[in-house]
Design a protein around this motif. Structure first.
Motif, PDB file in Angstrom:
ATOM      1  N   SER A 123      12.263 -12.072   5.506  1.00 20.05           N
ATOM      2  CA  SER A 123      11.941 -10.615   5.032  1.00 20.05           C
ATOM      3  C   SER A 123      10.682 -10.543   4.210  1.00 20.05           C
ATOM      4  CB  SER A 123      12.351  -9.831   5.331  1.00 20.05           C
ATOM      5  OG  SER A 123      13.528  -9.876   3.910  1.00 20.05           O
ATOM      6  N   ILE A 124       9.546  -9.938   5.270  1.00 22.28           N
ATOM      7  CA  ILE A 124       8.662  -9.738   4.742  1.00 22.28           C
ATOM      8  C   ILE A 124       7.710  -8.168   4.731  1.00 22.28           C
ATOM      9  CG2 ILE A 124       6.007 -10.963   3.862  1.00 22.28           C
ATOM     10  CD1 ILE A 124       6.567 -12.918   5.811  1.00 22.28           C
ATOM     11  N   ALA A 125       7.613  -7.830   2.567  1.00 23.82           N
ATOM     12  CA  ALA A 125       7.362  -6.150   3.376  1.00 23.82           C
ATOM     13  C   ALA A 125       5.645  -6.291   2.259  1.00 23.82           C
ATOM     14  CB  ALA A 125       8.006  -5.728   2.256  1.00 23.82           C
ATOM     15  N   ILE A 126       5.108  -5.506   2.496  1.00 22.56           N
ATOM     16  CA  ILE A 126       3.508  -5.405   2.507  1.00 22.56           C
ATOM     17  C   ILE A 126       3.698  -3.932   2.005  1.00 22.56           C
ATOM     18  CG2 ILE A 126       2.843  -7.481   3.367  1.00 22.56           C
ATOM     19  CD1 ILE A 126       1.459  -3.728   4.676  1.00 22.56           C
ATOM     20  N   SER A 127       2.365  -3.467   1.088  1.00 22.83           N
ATOM     21  CA  SER A 127       1.827  -1.920   0.948  1.00 22.83           C
ATOM     22  C   SER A 127       1.303  -1.450   2.081  1.00 22.83           C
ATOM     23  CB  SER A 127       2.161  -1.625  -0.941  1.00 22.83           C
ATOM     24  OG  SER A 127       2.763  -1.620  -1.493  1.00 22.83           O
ATOM     25  N   GLY A 128       1.053  -0.479   1.949  1.00 24.30           N
ATOM     26  CA  GLY A 128      -0.541   0.003   2.679  1.00 24.30           C
ATOM     27  C   GLY A 128      -1.471   1.257   2.308  1.00 24.30           C
ATOM     28  N   HIS A 129      -1.124   1.380   0.967  1.00 21.27           N
ATOM     29  CA  HIS A 129      -2.007   1.901   0.107  1.00 21.27           C
ATOM     30  C   HIS A 129      -2.408   1.379  -0.731  1.00 21.27           C
ATOM     31  CE1 HIS A 129       2.435   2.005  -1.464  1.00 21.27           C
ATOM     32  NE2 HIS A 129       1.664   2.123  -2.761  1.00 21.27           N
ATOM     33  N   LYS A 130      -1.598  -0.057  -1.118  1.00 17.28           N
ATOM     34  CA  LYS A 130      -2.884  -0.689  -1.830  1.00 17.28           C
ATOM     35  C   LYS A 130      -4.184  -1.372  -1.645  1.00 17.28           C
ATOM     36  CE  LYS A 130       0.876  -2.363  -5.537  1.00 17.28           C
ATOM     37  NZ  LYS A 130       2.201  -1.638  -4.586  1.00 17.28           N
ATOM     38  N   PHE A 131      -3.974  -2.891  -0.695  1.00 16.69           N
ATOM     39  CA  PHE A 131      -4.907  -3.232   0.027  1.00 16.69           C
ATOM     40  C   PHE A 131      -5.750  -2.621   1.346  1.00 16.69           C
ATOM     41  CE2 PHE A 131      -6.745  -6.607   3.018  1.00 16.69           C
ATOM     42  CZ  PHE A 131      -7.965  -6.978   1.539  1.00 16.69           C
ATOM     43  N   ALA A 135      -5.318   1.032   1.443  1.00 20.03           N
ATOM     44  CA  ALA A 135      -6.741   1.844   1.111  1.00 20.03           C
ATOM     45  C   ALA A 135      -5.847   3.333   1.651  1.00 20.03           C
ATOM     46  CB  ALA A 135      -8.029   1.823   1.002  1.00 20.03           C
ATOM     47  N   THR A 136      -4.332   3.571   2.546  1.00 19.18           N
ATOM     48  CA  THR A 136      -4.561   4.496   3.409  1.00 19.18           C
ATOM     49  C   THR A 136      -4.244   5.530   1.582  1.00 19.18           C
ATOM     50  OG1 THR A 136      -1.978   3.881   2.433  1.00 19.18           O
ATOM     51  CG2 THR A 136      -2.975   3.904   4.590  1.00 19.18           C
ATOM     52  N   PRO A 137      -4.150   7.243   1.386  1.00 15.72           N
ATOM     53  CA  PRO A 137      -4.048   7.610   0.230  1.00 15.72           C
ATOM     54  C   PRO A 137      -3.000   8.098   0.243  1.00 15.72           C
ATOM     55  CG  PRO A 137      -5.182   8.719   2.878  1.00 15.72           C
ATOM     56  CD  PRO A 137      -5.169   7.997   2.837  1.00 15.72           C
ATOM     57  N   GLY A 167      -4.982   0.793  -6.186  1.00 14.78           N
ATOM     58  CA  GLY A 167      -4.953   0.754  -4.943  1.00 14.78           C
ATOM     59  C   GLY A 167      -6.804   0.605  -4.330  1.00 14.78           C
ATOM     60  N   ALA A 168      -6.927  -0.031  -3.276  1.00 18.47           N
ATOM     61  CA  ALA A 168      -8.151   0.064  -2.492  1.00 18.47           C
ATOM     62  C   ALA A 168      -8.524   1.701  -2.199  1.00 18.47           C
ATOM     63  CB  ALA A 168      -8.108  -0.772  -1.460  1.00 18.47           C
ATOM     64  N   THR A 169     -10.069   1.501  -2.243  1.00 10.12           N
ATOM     65  CA  THR A 169     -10.712   2.969  -1.547  1.00 10.12           C
ATOM     66  C   THR A 169     -11.944   2.889  -1.346  1.00 10.12           C
ATOM     67  OG1 THR A 169     -12.255   2.246  -3.891  1.00 10.12           O
ATOM     68  CG2 THR A 169     -10.218   3.693  -4.418  1.00 10.12           C
ATOM     69  N   ASP A 170     -12.106   1.848  -0.428  1.00 16.34           N
ATOM     70  CA  ASP A 170     -13.455   1.719   0.890  1.00 16.34           C
ATOM     71  C   ASP A 170     -12.224   2.621   2.441  1.00 16.34           C
ATOM     72  OD1 ASP A 170     -11.050  -0.211   0.848  1.00 16.34           O
ATOM     73  OD2 ASP A 170     -12.577  -1.615   1.416  1.00 16.34           O
ATOM     74  N   ALA A 208       1.847   7.709   8.815  1.00 22.17           N
ATOM     75  CA  ALA A 208       1.565   6.687   8.345  1.00 22.17           C
ATOM     76  C   ALA A 208       0.870   5.216   8.935  1.00 22.17           C
ATOM     77  CB  ALA A 208       2.735   6.492   7.340  1.00 22.17           C
ATOM     78  N   PRO A 209       2.079   5.399  10.605  1.00 23.02           N
ATOM     79  CA  PRO A 209       1.968   4.545  11.318  1.00 23.02           C
ATOM     80  C   PRO A 209       0.571   4.654  11.796  1.00 23.02           C
ATOM     81  CG  PRO A 209       3.991   4.816  11.881  1.00 23.02           C
ATOM     82  CD  PRO A 209       3.455   5.714  10.673  1.00 23.02           C
ATOM     83  N   LEU A 210      -0.154   5.976  12.269  1.00 28.97           N
ATOM     84  CA  LEU A 210      -0.995   6.471  12.717  1.00 28.97           C
ATOM     85  C   LEU A 210      -2.092   6.202  11.914  1.00 28.97           C
ATOM     86  CD1 LEU A 210      -2.646   8.172  15.097  1.00 28.97           C
ATOM     87  CD2 LEU A 210      -2.312   9.692  13.338  1.00 28.97           C
ATOM     88  N   TRP A 211      -2.664   6.117  10.873  1.00 26.23           N
ATOM     89  CA  TRP A 211      -3.357   5.613  10.137  1.00 26.23           C
ATOM     90  C   TRP A 211      -3.065   4.148   9.597  1.00 26.23           C
ATOM     91  CZ3 TRP A 211      -6.508   8.400   5.747  1.00 26.23           C
ATOM     92  CH2 TRP A 211      -6.589  10.344   5.819  1.00 26.23           C
ATOM     93  N   LEU A 212      -2.463   3.305   9.249  1.00 27.14           N
ATOM     94  CA  LEU A 212      -2.529   2.195   9.644  1.00 27.14           C
ATOM     95  C   LEU A 212      -2.884   1.549  10.442  1.00 27.14           C
ATOM     96  CD1 LEU A 212       1.603   1.514   7.844  1.00 27.14           C
ATOM     97  CD2 LEU A 212      -1.140   1.072   7.163  1.00 27.14           C
ATOM     98  N   TRP A 213      -2.602   2.017  12.205  1.00 31.24           N
ATOM     99  CA  TRP A 213      -2.516   1.649  13.078  1.00 31.24           C
ATOM    100  C   TRP A 213      -4.566   0.960  13.431  1.00 31.24           C
ATOM    101  CZ3 TRP A 213      -5.443   4.077  17.023  1.00 31.24           C
ATOM    102  CH2 TRP A 213      -5.828   2.812  18.760  1.00 31.24           C
TER     103      TRP A 213
END
Length: 399
Positions: free
Chosen positions: A240-248, A250-252, A36-39, A289-294
């Motif tokens: 298909s490819i999946a990624i997590s937002g809360h890992k790299f 840093a979404t909380p 989980g990134a913290t920056d 979640a899309p708002l933060w990722l964007w």
């Protein structure tokens, strides 16, 4: 300090919240064992949206439904960013923002089953536990393929298993889930080599679906030059490819993104209640979640994301070096990995530093963006002190 106390220090609501906050901050001082990134940058620009219910219900590309408090136009851009990053064809891309990698894998297998209803799922013994869980929910049969010593799928054994299955049940299709960054070692299954194994087994292109579970490693690996990284994107053969937002990223809060080839996707048509089509698992979905990722993708851009990935890899190399300095064997499954694997430390250390382990022999730290050399130094010093007595050392090191 326990997060849940049987007898709260202060039973009032403010007191309970203060106690929880103190406990979480304290646990964060030892957060090195899970990805989980913290920056996280200053998010004041999006905090004004916090009190608004944002529900991205239904199809992510359908912005004209009855419900208007959503962020689907931003979700569309987020999907486009990752479709570009993973080199999906411009006229053949679909996807949505999910609750995390587990939902992304469930959606991918659901779509694969709709295309290939009798197909078996093949995945490695190092795959994330959500693969087996999703297959169970969908009542799909799974065959596990062994890995090499570092956690990468054995392509020769995949070929043999697929060939046997394809010979017995020709025409039913084959589904493979590739781990692009395994949970324990961050090993990467090469999608192009998986495709070669399916070719050699006689599986036709329209009778296969390859899903890349790239929850942790997908974004940083895609930012590496194509010739210098394992092959896992759409040109390599992924469907298909999946990624997590809360890992790299840093979404909380947990979230994820799944991107797929649109011509292999089937939706469920219009839903009268919402006046929009639905192509998702959950229907109602977080619009925050899309708002933060964007915002995060716009804030960093590709150059900033690439710099963060390089800094994390440099820190992983430093951690590996420092562990070896004190005589503790350490290694990485591939040169781009953030994860450093080493023999399981004594329980006295694990009581302070909650590290992921494989149950018996190995543990790891994950050097995510935001982690520091000071944190690595503190961990290594603590490890060194915890094994000052020979009785505390793992058997492999005590010999």
């Amino acid at each position: 300090m326990s997060l849940v106390s049987a007898v709260p220090d202060d039973p009032t609501m403010p007191g309970r919240l203060d106690q929880l906050h103190r406990a979480l901050i304290e646990h964060g001082r030892f957060d090195l064992g899970f990805p989980g990134a913290t920056d996280l940058p200053d998010m004041t620009a999006v905090s004004r949206f916090d009190p608004i219910l944002l529900n991205n219900v239904g199809h992510p590309f359908a912005t004209s439904g009855a419900y208007r408090l959503h962020t689907k136009h931003l979700e569309y851009e987020v999907i486009g960013f990752f479709a570009d990053l993973f080199e999906a064809p411009l006229n053949n891309r679909h996807g949505y923002v999910t609750s995390g990698g587990s939902e992304s894998t469930l959606w991918a297998l659901w779509q694969a089953r709709r295309q290939l209803p009798a197909a078996w799922v093949f995945t490695s013994s190092a795959a994330h536990y959500s693969v087996a869980k999703a297959a169970e929910l969908l009542r799909m049969r799974v065959q596990t393929i062994p890995t090499d010593a570092r956690g990468e799928m054995r392509y020769d054994l995949l070929h043999a298993a697929v060939e046997r299955q394809h010979r017995r049940r020709r025409g039913t299709g084959i589904i493979v889930v590739a781990s692009v960054g395994t949970t324990m070692t961050e090993a990467v299954d090469d999608v192009a080599r998986i495709g070669d194994a399916l070719d050699a087994a006689g599986v036709e292109p329209e009778q296969r679906w390859i899903h890349a579970d790239a929850a942790l490693a997908g974004i940083p690996l895609a930012l590496v030059d194509r010739d210098l990284r394992p092959a896992f994107t759409f040109p390599a053969g992924a469907h298909s490819i999946a990624i997590s937002g809360h890992k790299f990223l840093a979404t909380p809060f947990p979230c994820g993104v799944v991107v797929a080839l649109a011509d292999r996707h089937t939706g469920r048509g219009d839903i009268t209640y919402t006046a929009t089509a639905d192509s998702t698992i959950s229907g109602s979905r977080s619009g925050h979640a899309p708002l933060w990722l964007w915002y995060l993708l716009r804030h960093w851009g590709r150059p900033g994301l690439r710099d963060r990935a390089e800094a994390a890899r440099d820190l992983a190399a430093y951690a590996e070096q420092q562990l070896r300095r004190i005589g503790w064997p350490a290694w990485r499954a591939q040169k781009h990995a953030f994860t450093v694997v080493f023999p399981r430390p004594p329980q006295s250390l694990l009581d302070r530093w909650p590290l992921a382990t494989d149950g018996r022999n190995d543990a790891h730290v994950v050097c995510m963006p935001g982690k520091t050399r000071a944190l690595i130094d503190r961990f290594v010093d603590d490890l060194s002190l915890s094994v000052s007595e020979p009785d505390e050392m793992p058997e492999a090191l005590a010999c």
